[in-house]
Motif scaffolding. Structure first.
Motif, mmCIF file in Angstrom:
data_model
loop_
_atom_site.group_PDB
_atom_site.id
_atom_site.type_symbol
_atom_site.label_atom_id
_atom_site.label_comp_id
_atom_site.label_asym_id
_atom_site.label_seq_id
_atom_site.Cartn_x
_atom_site.Cartn_y
_atom_site.Cartn_z
ATOM 1 N N PHE A 381 0.985 -1.409 -0.190
ATOM 2 C CA PHE A 381 0.090 -0.025 0.181
ATOM 3 C C PHE A 381 0.948 1.254 -0.157
ATOM 4 N N VAL A 382 0.307 2.335 -0.270
ATOM 5 C CA VAL A 382 1.127 3.745 -0.299
ATOM 6 C C VAL A 382 0.556 4.716 0.623
ATOM 7 N N ILE A 383 1.542 5.124 1.392
ATOM 8 C CA ILE A 383 1.107 6.288 2.128
ATOM 9 C C ILE A 383 2.047 7.385 2.328
ATOM 10 N N CYS A 384 1.533 8.670 2.063
ATOM 11 C CA CYS A 384 2.467 9.813 1.815
ATOM 12 C C CYS A 384 3.647 9.791 0.793
ATOM 13 N N GLY A 385 3.103 9.208 -0.456
ATOM 14 C CA GLY A 385 4.191 8.811 -1.533
ATOM 15 C C GLY A 385 5.110 7.671 -1.161
ATOM 16 N N THR A 386 5.066 7.063 -0.063
ATOM 17 C CA THR A 386 5.908 5.860 0.106
ATOM 18 C C THR A 386 5.256 4.361 0.295
ATOM 19 N N LEU A 387 6.124 3.437 -0.483
ATOM 20 C CA LEU A 387 5.354 2.375 -0.726
ATOM 21 C C LEU A 387 5.877 1.335 0.422
ATOM 22 N N TYR A 388 4.709 0.522 1.118
ATOM 23 C CA TYR A 388 5.164 -0.221 2.262
ATOM 24 C C TYR A 388 4.491 -1.732 1.641
ATOM 25 N N THR A 389 5.259 -2.569 2.438
ATOM 26 C CA THR A 389 4.961 -3.992 1.785
ATOM 27 C C THR A 389 4.704 -4.774 3.316
ATOM 28 N N VAL A 390 3.889 -6.020 3.019
ATOM 29 C CA VAL A 390 3.488 -6.738 4.135
ATOM 30 C C VAL A 390 4.449 -8.063 3.849
ATOM 31 N N SER A 391 4.955 -8.546 4.903
ATOM 32 C CA SER A 391 5.707 -9.930 4.982
ATOM 33 C C SER A 391 5.108 -11.039 4.482
ATOM 34 N N SER A 392 3.992 -11.329 5.057
ATOM 35 C CA SER A 392 3.210 -12.755 4.945
ATOM 36 C C SER A 392 1.858 -12.414 4.954
ATOM 37 N N TYR A 393 1.008 -13.327 4.149
ATOM 38 C CA TYR A 393 -0.529 -13.358 4.208
ATOM 39 C C TYR A 393 -1.030 -14.062 5.178
ATOM 40 N N SER A 394 -0.239 -15.214 5.637
ATOM 41 C CA SER A 394 -0.546 -16.436 6.426
ATOM 42 C C SER A 394 -0.170 -16.386 7.623
ATOM 43 N N THR A 395 1.087 -15.929 7.932
ATOM 44 C CA THR A 395 1.573 -15.952 9.232
ATOM 45 C C THR A 395 0.982 -15.080 10.193
ATOM 46 N N SER A 396 0.619 -15.552 11.551
ATOM 47 C CA SER A 396 -0.249 -14.481 12.494
ATOM 48 C C SER A 396 0.623 -13.276 12.741
ATOM 49 N N ASN A 397 1.646 -13.626 12.913
ATOM 50 C CA ASN A 397 2.543 -12.214 13.694
ATOM 51 C C ASN A 397 3.448 -11.858 12.397
ATOM 52 N N ALA A 398 2.766 -11.105 11.424
ATOM 53 C CA ALA A 398 3.718 -10.854 10.370
ATOM 54 C C ALA A 398 4.309 -9.425 10.549
ATOM 55 N N THR A 399 4.965 -8.619 9.688
ATOM 56 C CA THR A 399 5.237 -7.182 9.772
ATOM 57 C C THR A 399 5.445 -6.567 8.512
ATOM 58 N N ILE A 400 5.327 -5.144 8.657
ATOM 59 C CA ILE A 400 5.715 -4.253 7.480
ATOM 60 C C ILE A 400 6.892 -4.343 7.338
ATOM 61 N N ASN A 401 7.684 -4.989 6.178
ATOM 62 C CA ASN A 401 9.192 -5.262 6.188
ATOM 63 C C ASN A 401 9.839 -4.696 5.321
ATOM 64 N N PHE A 402 9.065 -3.629 4.105
ATOM 65 C CA PHE A 402 10.083 -2.804 3.465
ATOM 66 C C PHE A 402 9.228 -1.519 3.059
ATOM 67 N N ALA A 403 9.887 -0.438 3.029
ATOM 68 C CA ALA A 403 9.408 0.743 2.614
ATOM 69 C C ALA A 403 10.328 1.524 1.227
ATOM 70 N N TYR A 404 9.490 1.858 0.407
ATOM 71 C CA TYR A 404 10.365 2.484 -0.815
ATOM 72 C C TYR A 404 9.903 4.051 -1.047
ATOM 73 N N ASP A 405 10.823 4.883 -0.728
ATOM 74 C CA ASP A 405 10.471 6.344 -0.581
ATOM 75 C C ASP A 405 10.468 7.028 -2.211
ATOM 76 N N THR A 406 9.359 7.330 -2.648
ATOM 77 C CA THR A 406 9.503 7.892 -4.225
ATOM 78 C C THR A 406 10.000 9.316 -4.077
ATOM 79 N N ALA A 407 10.196 10.040 -2.871
ATOM 80 C CA ALA A 407 10.872 11.202 -3.047
ATOM 81 C C ALA A 407 12.347 11.252 -2.960
ATOM 82 N N THR A 408 12.819 10.119 -2.616
ATOM 83 C CA THR A 408 14.386 10.067 -2.647
ATOM 84 C C THR A 408 14.733 8.780 -3.509
#
Length: 455
Positions: A381-408
């Motif tokens: 998903f995208v928040i304030c021009g930054t792309l964020y990714t979710v690590s797992s769709y099936s693991t109960s305790n997943a994480t937001i594991n990467f961010a890509y900043d379009t400004a930089t």
């Protein structure tokens, strides 16, 4: 012999009594017994061994006959003993019928209770709909007199004769994302927490509704952060995405109505939708048609497709999906700056490609190629021009594991806890108006509160 048996029994009693029983020929015989006024016992009956044996046999037979009469209610067939036919199968059948009758009566009672409960729930729902009709107001604050809560499946169209609005034309000049972010933040005077920042926390999921059929195993639900009249920010949209011909778009006046399962209207899309990448933005539904690398805009008020654009080189129908599959090759997103499309190409070798779209024409304004492998993440998903990714769709305790900043144009690893409570995450989108994540997790429509850090 029956009289002797009655007398023998009567000798042991204290009061007179009448006994009824079948004799050996099947005839009904009545026996009247009374205690002797002068004798305390019957020495003659007890002194004759042959008579004692016969009396015991008769008493046993009388006991069996009495048991049988009690079992069949005194209406058993006559002459069964004389003919030698055993009544045990009939008795067993009768007992089974009695038990079946008892079970049917219990089931009838249960169904009656369920009927009463459903009637109460229907009455409660009707009262709630009546209340919503009476209290719903237009964006200008005046009470709406139009009846927008219609029966499911009933054809309806919005009356556009009295709608006053001005369609905004988008600027085509390419500008830096940092400037877009600044203009977005400054364009919301007086709003709380209007500035952008980096995602630092995601709360626990809150369930708003649940799909009631297999078609809702995965899907997409959303609200328009910049709605066009007659729709509001409370208007909620939902698509159950399981199937080869996904055309139904459910419209609800509010999320509470979605939770109750009563849509205001069902839109039938002119082209089938593929997967869970759709979004609603500025009065339009943006989605990827089935087996196509194009993106289309379906106007929710006019109920027609108003724009279509092919995303050049984009993989589709299972070429570059997210880790969970589901033909999630092309994913649309909305944030504070506008409309985005997330995909991959053969040139990018499966890495996520992010492009900014013009919401009216669907022209690509600018593109970023990341170093995040699309099949390696569950969703994004995208928040304030930054792309964020979710690590797992099936693991109960997943994480937001990467961010890509379009400004930089840089990426970084993260480890923000993210809970998959139902362990089948098929959709995650950001709503900039509510500052929440909307998600679909194994039949369940949920939201997540978030927190952003500010420079």
């Amino acid at each position: 012999l029956l009289l002797w048996a009655g007398l023998a029994l009567g000798c042991r009693g204290e009061t007179a009594f009448l006994r009824r029983a079948d004799d050996s020929t099947g005839r009904c015989t009545y026996s009247f017994t009374v205690a002797s006024p002068v004798e305390a016992a019957c020495p003659d009956a007890g002194g004759v061994p042959e008579l004692r044996t016969e009396l015991a046999a008769l008493a046993s037979r009388l006991s069996r006959l009495e048991s049988r009469e009690r079992g069949v209610g005194g209406s058993g067939p006559r002459g069964s003993e004389a003919s030698g036919v055993r009544d045990s199968p009939l008795e067993a059948a009768y007992s089974e019928l009695v038990r079946a009758k008892s079970r049917l009566e219990e089931e009838k009672g249960r169904l009656e209770r369920e009927k009463e409960e459903l009637a109460r729930r229907l009455e409660s729902s009707t009262q709630e709909i009546t209340r919503l009709r009476a209290t719903r107001c237009t964006p200008g604050g005046e009470e709406s007199s139009r009846d927008t809560l219609r029966a499911p499946g009933k054809a309806s169209r919005w009356d556009a004769q009295h709608l006053a609005y001005q369609e905004l034309q988008s600027e085509r000049t390419e500008v830096p994302v940092s400037r877009l972010l600044e203009e977005t933040a400054l364009g919301r005077p007086g709003s709380e927490d209007s500035g952008c920042g980096e995602l630092v926390w995601v709360g626990e999921p809150v369930v708003f509704g649940r799909a009631d059929s297999i078609a809702g195993k995965y899907g997409v639900w959303m609200k328009d952060p910049e709605p066009v009249s007659p729709f509001t920010r409370e208007t909620t949209w939902r698509v159950d995405a399981v199937g080869t011909e996904v055309r139904q778009l459910f419209q609800y006046e509010a999320a509470e109505q979605l939770a109750q399962g009563y849509p205001t209207k069902v839109h039938i899309l002119p082209r089938p939708l593929e997967s869970t990448g759709a979004v609603v933005y500025r009065g339009g539904l943006f989605f990827q048609p089935r087996r196509s690398r194009a993106v289309v805009r379906y106007d929710l008020r006019g109920e027609a497709i108003t724009a279509e654009k092919e995303i050049t080189g984009a993989g589709y129908h299972g070429q570059y999906p997210y880790a969970w599959g589901g033909y999630t090759d092309i994913d649309l997103a909305v944030d504070e700056t506008g409309l985005w499309v997330i995909y991959s190409t053969e040139k990018a070798r499966g890495a996520i490609v992010l492009s900014k779209l013009n919401p009216e024409t669907l022209d690509i304004q600018r593109t970023w190629e990341t170093n995040i492998r699309k099949r390696g993440v569950a969703n994004s998903f995208v928040i304030c021009g930054t792309l964020y990714t979710v690590s797992s769709y099936s693991t109960s305790n997943a994480t937001i594991n990467f961010a890509y900043d379009t400004a930089t144009s840089t990426s970084r690893a993260l480890s923000i806890p993210f809970e998959n409570r139902f362990r089948y995450l098929s959709m995650v989108d950001y709503n900039p108006a509510e500052r929440k994540l909307f998600a679909w997790d194994s039949f369940n429509m949920v939201t997540y509160s978030i927190r952003l850090s500010h420079a």
